[in-house]
Design a protein around this motif. Structure first.
Motif, PDB file in Angstrom:
ATOM      1  N   TYR A  95       0.648  -8.611  -3.426  1.00 24.34           N
ATOM      2  CA  TYR A  95       0.755  -7.650  -2.331  1.00 24.34           C
ATOM      3  C   TYR A  95      -0.633  -7.326  -1.777  1.00 24.34           C
ATOM      4  O   TYR A  95      -1.588  -7.165  -2.543  1.00 24.34           O
ATOM      5  N   TRP A 107       1.820  -1.279   2.922  1.00 24.53           N
ATOM      6  CA  TRP A 107       1.830  -2.474   2.089  1.00 24.53           C
ATOM      7  C   TRP A 107       2.450  -3.645   2.833  1.00 24.53           C
ATOM      8  O   TRP A 107       3.343  -3.463   3.674  1.00 24.53           O
ATOM      9  N   GLY A 108       2.003  -4.833   2.472  1.00 24.54           N
ATOM     10  CA  GLY A 108       2.673  -6.034   2.932  1.00 24.54           C
ATOM     11  C   GLY A 108       3.972  -6.235   2.165  1.00 24.54           C
ATOM     12  O   GLY A 108       4.266  -5.513   1.209  1.00 24.54           O
ATOM     13  N   GLN A 109       4.724  -7.234   2.581  1.00 22.20           N
ATOM     14  CA  GLN A 109       6.046  -7.466   1.989  1.00 22.20           C
ATOM     15  C   GLN A 109       5.961  -8.229   0.668  1.00 22.20           C
ATOM     16  O   GLN A 109       6.963  -8.327  -0.049  1.00 22.20           O
TER      17      GLN A 109
ATOM     18  N   GLN B  43      11.289  -4.629  -3.534  1.00 20.21           N
ATOM     19  CA  GLN B  43      10.508  -3.996  -2.478  1.00 20.21           C
ATOM     20  C   GLN B  43       9.060  -3.784  -2.913  1.00 20.21           C
ATOM     21  O   GLN B  43       8.755  -3.761  -4.103  1.00 20.21           O
ATOM     22  N   ALA B  44       8.204  -3.624  -1.915  1.00 26.34           N
ATOM     23  CA  ALA B  44       6.817  -3.257  -2.197  1.00 26.34           C
ATOM     24  C   ALA B  44       6.753  -1.807  -2.674  1.00 26.34           C
ATOM     25  O   ALA B  44       7.658  -1.009  -2.400  1.00 26.34           O
ATOM     26  N   PRO B  45       5.703  -1.462  -3.391  1.00 27.10           N
ATOM     27  CA  PRO B  45       5.537  -0.055  -3.787  1.00 27.10           C
ATOM     28  C   PRO B  45       5.439   0.844  -2.561  1.00 27.10           C
ATOM     29  O   PRO B  45       4.998   0.418  -1.484  1.00 27.10           O
TER      30      PRO B  45
END
Lengths: 117, 108
Positions: A95, A107-109, B43-45
């Protein structure tokens, strides 16, 4: 709106190198840092390092120091993570995140990287 | 390196309950540089709390953070179905930045 869009999944052989991109939009790129965090399958978050998009200053986790290079391209508002001498334990989701005073709000995916022979 | 230890590892709770998550640091951390993140599967944090007690943009006020020195806490009042996730603490005041190992909050 702020967006970070990362490059697609990769499969690499042990010993190879990896380069992940993180294209940003919606803010002034050089006003912030980019941090990189990875997550091995079923595991927690591991901070890898950060780069200032203003002056290129970097800081790295000891575990990856010497194998990792962080760069930015202000002309395209894109940050890059390069990791060399890949090992099986580098298999993870990587990330990128926009950082302001240490705070990673956007944040990116994520980019899934699989290291396997 | 500052090691962050979260407890408990897993919590099984029902919607509507109040939950307190703990994060203990191996050495003192400035409360200015302490955060909590939520992560759902796939999912991202998501940033919840920064500066140990400031809510990030759009975070409901049922989430609150507190603490100083080596002991920090995330409290969720009245768990909602969407709150069942993994929560991580992080310190970003000392290099290397470090995360706790996470606390899973699951539906009982």
């Amino acid at each position: 709106q702020v967006q970070l869009v990362q490059s697609g999944a990769e499969v690499k052989q042990p010993g190879a190198s990896l380069k992940v991109s993180c294209k940003t939009s919606g803010y002034i790129f050089t006003n912030y840092y980019i941090s990189w965090v990875r997550q091995a399958p079923g595991q927690g978050l591991e901070w890898m390092g950060w780069i200032s998009a203003y002056n290129g200053q970097t800081d790295f986790a000891r575990k990856v120091q010497g194998r990792v290079t962080l760069t930015t391209d202000a002309s395209t508002s894109t940050a890059y993570l390069e990791l060399r001498s890949l090992r099986s334990d580098d298999t993870a989701i990587y990330y990128c995140a926009r950082v302001d005073a240490g705070i990673a709000e956007y944040w990116g995916q994520g980019t899934l990287v699989t290291v396997s022979s | 390196e500052i090691v962050l230890t979260q407890s408990p590892g897993t919590l099984s709770l029902s919607p509507g309950e109040r939950v307190t998550l703990s994060c203990r640091a191996s050495q003192s951390v400035s409360s200015t540089f302490f955060a909590w993140y939520q992560q759902k599967l796939g999912q991202a944090p998501r940033l919840l709390i920064y500066g140990s007690s400031s809510r990030a943009t759009g975070i409901p006020d049922r989430f609150s953070g507190s603490g100083s020195g080596t002991d920090f806490t995330l409290t969720i009042n009245r768990l909602e179905p969407e709150d069942f996730a993994v929560y991580y603490c992080q310190q970003y005041g000392s290099s290397p930045w470090t995360f706790g190992q996470g606390t899973r909050v699951e539906i009982k």
